[in-house]
Write a protein that holds these residues in place. Structure first.
Motif, PDB file in Angstrom:
ATOM      1  N   ARG A 140      28.149  -2.098  23.021  1.00  0.00           N
ATOM      2  CA  ARG A 140      27.794  -2.185  21.601  1.00  0.00           C
ATOM      3  C   ARG A 140      28.943  -2.782  20.816  1.00  0.00           C
ATOM      4  O   ARG A 140      30.104  -2.679  21.186  1.00  0.00           O
ATOM      5  CB  ARG A 140      27.373  -0.819  21.051  1.00  0.00           C
ATOM      6  CG  ARG A 140      28.416   0.139  20.557  1.00  0.00           C
ATOM      7  CD  ARG A 140      29.459   0.528  21.524  1.00  0.00           C
ATOM      8  NE  ARG A 140      30.191   1.709  21.121  1.00  0.00           N
ATOM      9  CZ  ARG A 140      31.243   1.719  20.299  1.00  0.00           C
ATOM     10  NH1 ARG A 140      31.711   0.605  19.790  1.00  0.00           N
ATOM     11  NH2 ARG A 140      31.851   2.863  20.000  1.00  0.00           N
ATOM     12  N   ALA A 193      30.174  -2.452  16.902  1.00  0.00           N
ATOM     13  CA  ALA A 193      29.838  -1.461  15.861  1.00  0.00           C
ATOM     14  C   ALA A 193      30.718  -1.612  14.619  1.00  0.00           C
ATOM     15  O   ALA A 193      31.545  -0.758  14.322  1.00  0.00           O
ATOM     16  CB  ALA A 193      29.996  -0.057  16.457  1.00  0.00           C
ATOM     17  N   SER A 250      31.880  -1.862  10.616  1.00  0.00           N
ATOM     18  CA  SER A 250      31.575  -1.176   9.348  1.00  0.00           C
ATOM     19  C   SER A 250      31.518  -2.212   8.235  1.00  0.00           C
ATOM     20  O   SER A 250      32.468  -2.978   8.067  1.00  0.00           O
ATOM     21  CB  SER A 250      32.668  -0.153   9.022  1.00  0.00           C
ATOM     22  OG  SER A 250      32.626   0.880   9.964  1.00  0.00           O
ATOM     23  N   GLU A 305      27.955   0.588  11.287  1.00  0.00           N
ATOM     24  CA  GLU A 305      28.516   1.923  11.040  1.00  0.00           C
ATOM     25  C   GLU A 305      28.793   2.072   9.542  1.00  0.00           C
ATOM     26  O   GLU A 305      29.899   1.811   9.057  1.00  0.00           O
ATOM     27  CB  GLU A 305      29.751   2.126  11.911  1.00  0.00           C
ATOM     28  CG  GLU A 305      29.372   1.984  13.383  1.00  0.00           C
ATOM     29  CD  GLU A 305      30.210   2.784  14.357  1.00  0.00           C
ATOM     30  OE1 GLU A 305      31.418   2.928  14.144  1.00  0.00           O
ATOM     31  OE2 GLU A 305      29.624   3.277  15.352  1.00  0.00           O
ATOM     32  N   TYR A 338      33.178   9.650  11.269  1.00  0.00           N
ATOM     33  CA  TYR A 338      33.148   8.555  12.250  1.00  0.00           C
ATOM     34  C   TYR A 338      33.020   9.122  13.666  1.00  0.00           C
ATOM     35  O   TYR A 338      32.178   8.676  14.451  1.00  0.00           O
ATOM     36  CB  TYR A 338      34.420   7.695  12.104  1.00  0.00           C
ATOM     37  CG  TYR A 338      34.692   6.883  13.334  1.00  0.00           C
ATOM     38  CD1 TYR A 338      33.820   5.864  13.719  1.00  0.00           C
ATOM     39  CD2 TYR A 338      35.772   7.172  14.155  1.00  0.00           C
ATOM     40  CE1 TYR A 338      34.033   5.154  14.884  1.00  0.00           C
ATOM     41  CE2 TYR A 338      35.999   6.460  15.319  1.00  0.00           C
ATOM     42  CZ  TYR A 338      35.124   5.457  15.678  1.00  0.00           C
ATOM     43  OH  TYR A 338      35.338   4.770  16.841  1.00  0.00           O
ATOM     44  N   VAL A 360      29.731   8.333  16.022  1.00  0.00           N
ATOM     45  CA  VAL A 360      29.893   7.354  17.100  1.00  0.00           C
ATOM     46  C   VAL A 360      29.509   7.987  18.450  1.00  0.00           C
ATOM     47  O   VAL A 360      28.877   7.339  19.294  1.00  0.00           O
ATOM     48  CB  VAL A 360      31.337   6.793  17.081  1.00  0.00           C
ATOM     49  CG1 VAL A 360      32.320   7.672  17.813  1.00  0.00           C
ATOM     50  CG2 VAL A 360      31.404   5.411  17.683  1.00  0.00           C
ATOM     51  N   ARG A 372      36.624  -1.590  22.845  1.00  0.00           N
ATOM     52  CA  ARG A 372      37.170  -1.458  21.488  1.00  0.00           C
ATOM     53  C   ARG A 372      38.664  -1.737  21.521  1.00  0.00           C
ATOM     54  O   ARG A 372      39.266  -1.782  22.599  1.00  0.00           O
ATOM     55  CB  ARG A 372      36.872  -0.056  20.927  1.00  0.00           C
ATOM     56  CG  ARG A 372      37.327   1.084  21.806  1.00  0.00           C
ATOM     57  CD  ARG A 372      37.371   2.418  21.064  1.00  0.00           C
ATOM     58  NE  ARG A 372      36.089   2.862  20.579  1.00  0.00           N
ATOM     59  CZ  ARG A 372      35.653   4.125  20.680  1.00  0.00           C
ATOM     60  NH1 ARG A 372      36.412   5.049  21.280  1.00  0.00           N
ATOM     61  NH2 ARG A 372      34.506   4.493  20.181  1.00  0.00           N
TER      62      ARG A 372
HETATM   63  N1  GLU Z   1      33.088   1.141  13.109  1.00  0.00           N
HETATM   64  C1  GLU Z   1      34.282   1.135  13.910  1.00  0.00           C
HETATM   65  C2  GLU Z   1      35.167  -0.019  13.476  1.00  0.00           C
HETATM   66  O1  GLU Z   1      34.711  -0.889  12.745  1.00  0.00           O
HETATM   67  C3  GLU Z   1      33.857   1.043  15.356  1.00  0.00           C
HETATM   68  C4  GLU Z   1      34.916   1.212  16.357  1.00  0.00           C
HETATM   69  C5  GLU Z   1      34.383   1.809  17.673  1.00  0.00           C
HETATM   70  O2  GLU Z   1      33.830   2.888  17.682  1.00  0.00           O
HETATM   71  O3  GLU Z   1      34.544   1.172  18.703  1.00  0.00           O
HETATM   72  O4  GLU Z   1      36.331  -0.080  13.797  1.00  0.00           O
END
Ligand code: GLU
Length: 284
Positions: free
Chosen positions: A9, A11, A13, A45, A198, A202, A216
């Motif tokens: 995924r 994700a 924000s 998110e 968060y 998540v 990530r």
């Molecule tokens: N929304 C988080 C961001 O923008 C996601 C990071 C994640 O859970 O991998 O950093």
């Protein structure tokens, strides 16, 4: 979707425009999916209803499509899933792992027992031992409340925790890592303005979307320990994790919306092509 398909995924924000750091993370994720023969789901998110804006949401979809990336629809938006996060919090509450905390930022900072891995004040636990009368009085006065995880109690339930790590390539040999969520102290899982955080959302969504691999940035490596703990407590599976390097500016500072790093939209307007962005970030 097939049960065996690797699912990743992306994700973001929608609280600002995407910059090269996001582009790197997105390209890394789509590359990993293609190496694994899987797909990337896009998840927005947007639990922070004040900072997240529909125009940033729309701009993100535009920028990702411009980079040549695609994803199945419908796109999940966390702002539509608060009931699921509340249910997960209730599950932890039933295990007596959540307690109400009425502390202000100032009190938290004044009593901090050190700093967490992100450098924020570590909560000293002032509200952990409030008695029922104190709690009722504070609710009676309408004091804003957030809910924290009782970390010691949680760790006593789980024992040592570990997770599976791969990288830098998604095809590298997996390794096992210990998780050390204790270093975060009694984290907030339901905030004053929203019934989640968060970390909670998540973890709930990675499981609900059957995500098998989480890619990530390395800046999220320490926070992953919290996610491993929550997965265990909620009875959810843990995906495989892959932490990528962070793109830095010429001063070695991590790119950030808040530091005014140039957005993908502005690069596009000044004539950059998607191919140039990929080449600049080291993707073919
Ligand atoms: N929304 C988080 C961001 O923008 C996601 C990071 C994640 O859970 O991998 O950093």
């Amino acid at each position: 979707m097939s049960a065996n398909l690797p699912l990743l995924r992306f994700a973001p924000s929608p609280n600002g425009l995407l910059h090269l750091g996001h582009a790197y993370s997105a390209l890394f994720t789509w590359q990993a999916a293609s190496q694994l023969g899987g797909r990337v789901l896009l998840r927005i998110e947007d639990i922070d209803l004040e900072r997240c804006k529909p125009e940033f949401d729309a701009a993100m979809l535009r920028d990702l499509a411009w980079l040549g990336l695609d994803w199945p629809t419908p796109v999940w938006r966390q702002s539509q899933r608060f009931a699921h996060y509340s249910a997960a919090a209730d599950q932890l509450r039933a295990l007596q792992l959540l307690y109400p905390c009425f502390c202000s930022r100032r009190t938290i900072a004044a009593h901090a027992s050190g700093t967490d891995p992100d450098g924020a004040p570590l909560y000293a636990g002032n509200c952990r031992h409030l008695n029922q009368d104190d709690i009722a009085a504070k609710f009676g006065r309408g004091e804003p409340v957030q809910y924290r995880l009782d970390m010691d109690r949680a760790m006593a339930m789980t024992g040592p925790l570990s997770f599976t790590l791969v990288g830098p390539s998604a095809l590298d040999r997996p390794q096992i890592r210990y998780a050390r969520p204790q270093r975060w102290g009694d984290i907030v899982l339901q905030r004053k303005q929203t019934p989640t955080s968060y970390h909670l959302s998540v973890v709930v969504d990675d499981a609900a979307q059957a995500i098998t691999h989480v890619t990530r940035g390395r800046d999220m490596e320490a926070a992953t320990d919290i996610h491993i703990l929550l997965q265990f407590l909620l009875g959810l599976p843990s995906p495989i994790y892959n932490f990528h390097t962070l793109i830095r500016d010429e001063n070695g500072t991590k790119l950030a919306k808040s530091r005014g790093s140039p957005s993908l939209a502005s690069l596009r307007e000044s004539g950059w092509t998607p191919q140039q962005v990929c080449a600049q970030l080291g993707f073919a």
